[in-house]
Design a protein around this motif. Sequence first.
Motif, short mmCIF file in Angstrom:
data_model
loop_
_atom_site.label_atom_id
_atom_site.label_comp_id
_atom_site.label_asym_id
_atom_site.label_seq_id
_atom_site.Cartn_x
_atom_site.Cartn_y
_atom_site.Cartn_z
N ASN A 98 0.82 -1.21 0.00
CA ASN A 98 0.00 0.00 0.00
C ASN A 98 0.86 1.26 0.00
O ASN A 98 1.96 1.28 0.54
CB ASN A 98 -0.91 0.04 1.24
N CYS A 99 0.31 2.30 -0.57
CA CYS A 99 0.87 3.64 -0.48
C CYS A 99 -0.21 4.52 0.17
O CYS A 99 -1.36 4.49 -0.27
CB CYS A 99 1.20 4.17 -1.87
N THR A 141 7.44 4.73 -1.38
CA THR A 141 6.76 3.47 -1.67
C THR A 141 7.35 2.81 -2.90
O THR A 141 7.56 1.59 -2.95
CB THR A 141 5.26 3.71 -1.87
N LEU A 142 7.61 3.61 -3.91
CA LEU A 142 8.15 3.07 -5.15
C LEU A 142 9.51 2.43 -4.93
O LEU A 142 9.81 1.38 -5.52
CB LEU A 142 8.24 4.20 -6.19
N ALA A 166 8.76 -0.91 -3.42
CA ALA A 166 8.20 -1.81 -4.43
C ALA A 166 9.29 -2.35 -5.35
O ALA A 166 9.32 -3.55 -5.68
CB ALA A 166 7.13 -1.09 -5.24
N VAL A 213 1.18 -1.63 -6.56
CA VAL A 213 1.12 -0.63 -5.49
C VAL A 213 -0.29 -0.07 -5.45
O VAL A 213 -0.78 0.48 -6.45
CB VAL A 213 2.13 0.51 -5.72
N HIS A 214 -0.95 -0.24 -4.31
CA HIS A 214 -2.30 0.29 -4.13
C HIS A 214 -2.20 1.71 -3.57
O HIS A 214 -1.67 1.93 -2.48
CB HIS A 214 -3.09 -0.61 -3.16
N GLN A 260 5.70 0.36 -13.15
CA GLN A 260 5.07 -0.19 -11.95
C GLN A 260 3.55 -0.18 -12.12
O GLN A 260 2.95 0.86 -12.38
CB GLN A 260 5.44 0.64 -10.72
N LEU A 276 -0.13 0.02 -10.83
CA LEU A 276 -0.77 0.69 -9.71
C LEU A 276 -2.25 0.32 -9.68
O LEU A 276 -2.84 -0.01 -10.71
CB LEU A 276 -0.64 2.21 -9.85
#
Length: 255
Positions: free
Chosen positions: A60-61, A90-91, A94, A102-103, A132, A134
């Motif tokens: 999660n982000c 977050t990236l 990930a 990535v939520h 990425q 999302l």
Amino acid sequence: MPKFAANLTMLFKELPELERFDAAAEAGFEAVEVLFPYDMQASDILTSLSRNKLSLELINCPPPNYTGGPRGYAAIPGGEERFRHDFKRTLRYANALGARLVHIMAGPAQGPEARETFVANLRWASDIAQKQMLTIEPINDSDMPGYFLNNFDLAADILDEVAAPNLALQFDTYHAYRIHGDVKACWDKHNHLVGHIQIGGIPDRHEPAGGPFDYPAFFKMLDETGYDGVVSAEYFPSGKTTPSGLGWMGLRPVK
């Protein structure tokens, strides 16, 4: 049967965090989610994934865990700088962990300005993270009062507006039921946008078995229509241990 993932933030909580990876693999899961991995060493997570031949499907982000703070802020006007700073963090996680998805959490907000903020942040994130995948996820008002993205039709409109190839719908059957009532109708309307599926018992968010929604039929439909993604178990186990309630998977005897 689909390929199942275990949400380790909600399942196997009877164990320390890093031991949950071993337990998930032992129970027959092929993948995992960790909503907020930021308090663990990335090297420890990678070792646990590799040792158990597990893939990491989703994080999660924003980081860190939202305890005591807003549950996301991608839709909060005035929070753009914070969102962008934390999205980059977050990236990095990930990329380091090999997370497939990535939520991006919208957070508590309302009105046209919140929508404009959410769309702008999603466009920015999709552009700087083109490699990425999302997701955005509608979450019901009872579980998260005031959450901006609280409707699947709204999510579909926003996805159409952003029109980014690396942004998809996260379809949680529990939230679909709580928001719209008819999970199958919601799926039929929006499945072309889906990049990830999560499941939980209806109406209580325990094991996905029994209740008003036919999960075996849903799994069969996914097989027949060629869904090649992961179905993640994101629910609160009803028993003292997670394995005691895993009969719904149909993969192996449970302890």
